[in-house]
Motif scaffolding. Structure first.
Motif, PDB file in Angstrom:
ATOM      1  N   GLY A 458       0.804  -1.216   0.000  1.00  0.00           N
ATOM      2  CA  GLY A 458       0.000   0.000   0.000  1.00  0.00           C
ATOM      3  C   GLY A 458       0.833   1.259   0.000  1.00  0.00           C
ATOM      4  O   GLY A 458       2.053   1.229  -0.156  1.00  0.00           O
ATOM      5  N   VAL A 459       0.149   2.389   0.202  1.00  0.00           N
ATOM      6  CA  VAL A 459       0.799   3.696   0.190  1.00  0.00           C
ATOM      7  C   VAL A 459       0.133   4.573   1.242  1.00  0.00           C
ATOM      8  O   VAL A 459      -1.069   4.478   1.492  1.00  0.00           O
ATOM      9  N   VAL A 460       0.926   5.433   1.880  1.00  0.00           N
ATOM     10  CA  VAL A 460       0.421   6.396   2.862  1.00  0.00           C
ATOM     11  C   VAL A 460       0.660   7.793   2.316  1.00  0.00           C
ATOM     12  O   VAL A 460       1.777   8.127   1.908  1.00  0.00           O
ATOM     13  N   THR A 461      -0.397   8.610   2.320  1.00  0.00           N
ATOM     14  CA  THR A 461      -0.294   9.973   1.779  1.00  0.00           C
ATOM     15  C   THR A 461      -0.833  10.983   2.786  1.00  0.00           C
ATOM     16  O   THR A 461      -1.546  10.647   3.734  1.00  0.00           O
ATOM     17  N   ASP A 462      -0.481  12.246   2.554  1.00  0.00           N
ATOM     18  CA  ASP A 462      -1.011  13.367   3.324  1.00  0.00           C
ATOM     19  C   ASP A 462      -2.414  13.671   2.793  1.00  0.00           C
ATOM     20  O   ASP A 462      -2.593  13.924   1.604  1.00  0.00           O
ATOM     21  N   LYS A 463      -3.396  13.623   3.680  1.00  0.00           N
ATOM     22  CA  LYS A 463      -4.780  13.802   3.228  1.00  0.00           C
ATOM     23  C   LYS A 463      -5.017  15.177   2.635  1.00  0.00           C
ATOM     24  O   LYS A 463      -5.830  15.348   1.718  1.00  0.00           O
ATOM     25  N   ALA A 464      -4.301  16.179   3.110  1.00  0.00           N
ATOM     26  CA  ALA A 464      -4.536  17.549   2.653  1.00  0.00           C
ATOM     27  C   ALA A 464      -4.067  17.768   1.222  1.00  0.00           C
ATOM     28  O   ALA A 464      -4.734  18.433   0.428  1.00  0.00           O
ATOM     29  N   ASN A 465      -2.912  17.208   0.870  1.00  0.00           N
ATOM     30  CA  ASN A 465      -2.349  17.506  -0.449  1.00  0.00           C
ATOM     31  C   ASN A 465      -2.086  16.272  -1.312  1.00  0.00           C
ATOM     32  O   ASN A 465      -1.654  16.397  -2.459  1.00  0.00           O
ATOM     33  N   GLY A 466      -2.300  15.089  -0.754  1.00  0.00           N
ATOM     34  CA  GLY A 466      -2.120  13.864  -1.535  1.00  0.00           C
ATOM     35  C   GLY A 466      -0.682  13.438  -1.733  1.00  0.00           C
ATOM     36  O   GLY A 466      -0.414  12.462  -2.433  1.00  0.00           O
ATOM     37  N   LEU A 467       0.268  14.153  -1.110  1.00  0.00           N
ATOM     38  CA  LEU A 467       1.681  13.814  -1.273  1.00  0.00           C
ATOM     39  C   LEU A 467       2.049  12.596  -0.422  1.00  0.00           C
ATOM     40  O   LEU A 467       1.500  12.399   0.670  1.00  0.00           O
ATOM     41  N   PRO A 468       2.978  11.761  -0.902  1.00  0.00           N
ATOM     42  CA  PRO A 468       3.368  10.567  -0.135  1.00  0.00           C
ATOM     43  C   PRO A 468       4.074  10.928   1.160  1.00  0.00           C
ATOM     44  O   PRO A 468       4.801  11.926   1.229  1.00  0.00           O
ATOM     45  N   TYR A 515       0.931  13.617  12.992  1.00  0.00           N
ATOM     46  CA  TYR A 515      -0.203  13.240  12.153  1.00  0.00           C
ATOM     47  C   TYR A 515      -1.159  12.369  12.951  1.00  0.00           C
ATOM     48  O   TYR A 515      -0.745  11.638  13.875  1.00  0.00           O
ATOM     49  N   SER A 516      -2.411  12.428  12.602  1.00  0.00           N
ATOM     50  CA  SER A 516      -3.386  11.523  13.192  1.00  0.00           C
ATOM     51  C   SER A 516      -3.182  10.126  12.615  1.00  0.00           C
ATOM     52  O   SER A 516      -2.638   9.958  11.521  1.00  0.00           O
ATOM     53  N   THR A 517      -3.619   9.131  13.359  1.00  0.00           N
ATOM     54  CA  THR A 517      -3.470   7.736  12.934  1.00  0.00           C
ATOM     55  C   THR A 517      -4.633   7.330  12.037  1.00  0.00           C
ATOM     56  O   THR A 517      -5.772   7.745  12.261  1.00  0.00           O
ATOM     57  N   ASP A 518      -4.332   6.522  11.039  1.00  0.00           N
ATOM     58  CA  ASP A 518      -5.389   5.999  10.165  1.00  0.00           C
ATOM     59  C   ASP A 518      -5.298   4.478  10.138  1.00  0.00           C
ATOM     60  O   ASP A 518      -4.198   3.910  10.065  1.00  0.00           O
ATOM     61  N   GLU A 519      -6.431   3.825  10.228  1.00  0.00           N
ATOM     62  CA  GLU A 519      -6.485   2.370  10.178  1.00  0.00           C
ATOM     63  C   GLU A 519      -7.617   1.942   9.260  1.00  0.00           C
ATOM     64  O   GLU A 519      -8.707   2.523   9.286  1.00  0.00           O
TER      65      GLU A 519
END
Length: 673
Positions: A458-468, A515-519
């Motif tokens: 998978g990939v993790v990105t910044d929700k605000a700008n979509g950058l990895p 950053y906040s955690t995402d699951e």
């Protein structure tokens, strides 16, 4: 006795270094009994002679001598090991089991390798229970060995083999003699194979190691309804006074690669142990004549290279060898065939394919499968035929035993198949054959089913700008939240948990400082493939500026209203509480509340309705203690729709209620910081 066991299996230096001439049986000589002393001395001389034959690989004569010594009541660990080994490497596993049993009855202070050989030999006599017991001890004593790891991970290997069994109809190919016949390939409308049958010449040359003639190439028609075919010697000047075997031809029939002893242009070469090893040679075929016989550049006088196979595009040559870097007794390798006719450097196929045992006789199909023989992967006894899928990236899928009846408790190897008809040939020394090795013809009735394999990445990105986001900690947990694996994202925000179980539920969690955690819950399907999960992290401390919408800046849900209503709904209060918290954190911040309606009703009515909504929103915030000077607001009616749900001029629309709901909202625009 297959040519494999004559050479490629046995000519590895590590094995023979184990049996130096220093390891002699010690006899107790009683001086006062002259006759016994003479007999012991005589037996000692015979044993020395047998040891020399053993070191020369003349196992047939060595076995007879050792057995005569044993029959006279003399035994030692060294003698019993050599007797067992002589039969083991001669592929006579029934007798190997007999002598290894004598060895283990005599002593169990042996190297771990003997537990493995004993286990393999017991499988040949179908004593699988005791074979598994010996294998368990081997795992305990040598757990780092790849064969031990495979055996430990495949404790139910017999069930796996059973699942793959019953897919072949197999019969004697009708081309066999009372000698060793093995290793086949297709050439035009014929099958070319190797045989130790003696078909000519006044003087018959035999090989001490097997007691049979040196092997040559033979051909036979591939006639399906023939009961008995008449093979003819094939290859002409390709055959020498030494062994030739296992050829493979290019599709145009102009080039052949084949195995031969280290003999070229009438000259024989030997290694430092005075043994004539194996090499792969190449020849050009012109008018059915073989010319320009040359050895390949990666051959050596000091190790074996044998049993060539070509990839479908003929750009890669596969082979077996015990060259430096080999994991076991013989490994499978590949080498690039360059466009200019040169060759790359040999590459070991790695530990998915190779073990500390014997891997040999590769065959590549048009489906990009590699079939090969091995006694290192869990099998039924001796060499079994295995298959693996070659992936596009060059990796190999899980190795599978092709099952019975193609495999037996004896040696089964040299698998060959027509990719279209699914008719092929395999060599075996199983019971019921004519010679020491026989070629069997088979029909595959059902393709093998590879186990479901799923890769999870998978990939993790910044929700605000979509950058990895790099250097995020990513955790994989099972359905009961037990942590299975942990990883870290690379510079592209990517992570890879590699193989996971099919038809399973997992939790993937991403964490990063500030950053906040995402699951996310991941349902892996019950089919082979790749599952990709995308995770988005929000910055806990966010940068805002004038004219930003708090709804977007802090990912606050918009405040929605019911149709033709202006009261604050319960779900809206939750979001307003978030706005309230932001205003309390930033006491100098001022906002403008902008409320809207959908398109139904008149424009004037909607303007008034939206104004009531703005006032209701402001009133809620004021009731919670926010100073009136910090909040302005008004309604905009239907003038700023977020979609194309217009109603003019009829005040009617075909939009869904969900689409209309998107327009009945309030926004919170920052006017001062």
């Amino acid at each position: 006795m297959s040519f494999l066991n004559i050479k490629i299996v046995s000519f590895h230096q590590d094995f023979f270094n184990m049996y130096s001439m220093k390891n002699k049986i010690k006899y107790l000589v009683i001086a006062c009994i002259v006759t016994l002393s003479i007999n012991a001395q005589s037996l000692k001389i015979k044993e020395v002679k047998a040891d020399k034959q053993y070191e020369k690989f003349a196992y047939v004569n060595a076995i007879k001598t050792y057995e005569r010594i044993f029959a006279k009541g003399y035994k030692s660990q060294d003698l019993l090991q050599k007797l067992g080994d002589s039969y083991y490497f001669k592929a006579d596993l029934d007798n190997a089991a007999k002598w290894y049993t004598e060895l283990f009855n005599f002593t169990q202070e042996v190297t771990p390798e003997y537990y493995y050989r004993y286990s393999q030999s017991l499988k040949a006599v179908k004593n699988y229970k005791k074979a598994d017991e010996m294998l368990a001890v081997f795992i305990q004593k040598n757990g780092t060995d790849l064969r031990a790891k495979l055996a430990f991970s495949q404790k139910n290997y017999l069930d796996q083999i059973k699942n793959n069994s019953g897919r072949f109809i197999i019969n004697n190919a009708g081309i066999n003699s009372k000698y060793s016949d093995y290793g086949s390939t297709f050439y035009k409308n014929k099958i070319i194979f190797t045989s130790a049958r003696d078909t000519g010449g006044i003087v018959s040359r035999t090989h001490d190691w097997t007691g049979e003639s040196f092997t040559n190439l033979y051909s036979a028609d591939t006639v399906s309804d023939a009961k008995k075919l008449k093979p003819l010697k094939f290859g002409g000047n390709l055959n020498s006074k030494y062994h030739e075997s296992t050829p493979v031809f290019t599709k145009d029939g102009k080039t052949v690669y084949f195995t031969r002893n280290n003999f070229l242009n009438g000259k024989e070469k030997r290694d430092t142990q005075k043994s004539t090893l194996l090499k792969i040679y190449k020849a050009t075929i012109i008018d059915s004549k073989f010319t320009n016989v040359t050895e390949l550049p990666f051959n050596s006088d000091n190790y074996n290279v044998a049993h060539p196979a070509l990839s479908t595009d003929e750009k890669t040559l596969y082979f077996a060898s015990n060259m430096p870097g080999t994991l076991g007794q013989s490994d499978l390798y590949k080498v690039a065939i360059n466009t200019d006719g040169s060759y790359g450097n040999p590459v070991n196929l790695g530990n998915v394919i190779n073990t500390e045992g014997r891997e040999t006789f590769p065959n590549i199909t048009s489906d990009n499968e590699i079939y090969f023989a091995s006694d290192g992967h869990p099998g039924l006894g001796g060499l079994d035929v295995f298959v693996s899928k070659i992936e596009k990236d060059g990796n190999y899928k899980q190795v599978l035993n092709v099952g019975e009846p193609l495999n037996s408790s004896q040696d089964d190897f040299a698998f060959l198949i027509n990719d279209s008809t699914r008719i092929g040939y395999v060599t075996s020394n199983r019971e019921g054959g004519i010679g020491s090795d026989d070629i069997y013809k088979f029909k595959e009735t059902k393709r093998i089913e590879y186990p479901c394999e799923q890769l999870l990445k998978g990939v993790v990105t910044d929700k605000a700008n979509g950058l990895p986001l790099a250097y995020c900690k990513v955790t994989l947990s099972d359905s009961e939240y037990k942590i299975l694996k942990e990883s870290t994202t690379d510079g592209r925000g990517k992570f890879d948990f590699e193989s996971v179980a099919c038809n399973s539920k997992y939790y993937v969690k991403a964490e990063k400082n500030e950053y906040s955690t995402d699951e996310k819950t991941v349902a892996v399907p019950n089919q082979s493939g790749e599952t990709v999960v995308a995770l988005e992290l929000e910055k806990e401390v966010k940068e805002v500026k004038i004219n930003d919408d708090l709804f977007k800046a802090f990912a606050i849900k918009q405040i929605y209203f019911d149709l033709d209503k202006s009261f604050i709904r319960f779900d809206a209060e939750v979001e307003l509480a978030k706005i309230l918290d932001v205003l309390e954190q930033y006491p100098t911040m001022e906002i403008d509340v902008r409320s809207h309606t959908d398109c139904r009703q008149t424009a004037n009515y909607n303007l008034s309705l939206s104004d009531r909504r703005a006032k209701a929103t402001i009133a809620w915030l004021l009731s919670k203690g926010i100073n009136k000077s910090r909040i302005t607001g008004r309604g905009y009616g239907e003038s700023q729709l977020v979609n194309n749900c217009v109603c003019e001029p009829t005040n009617e629309s075909n939009c869904t209620e969900e689409q209309h709901q998107a327009n009945r909202r309030s926004e919170f625009i920052i006017t001062k910081l």
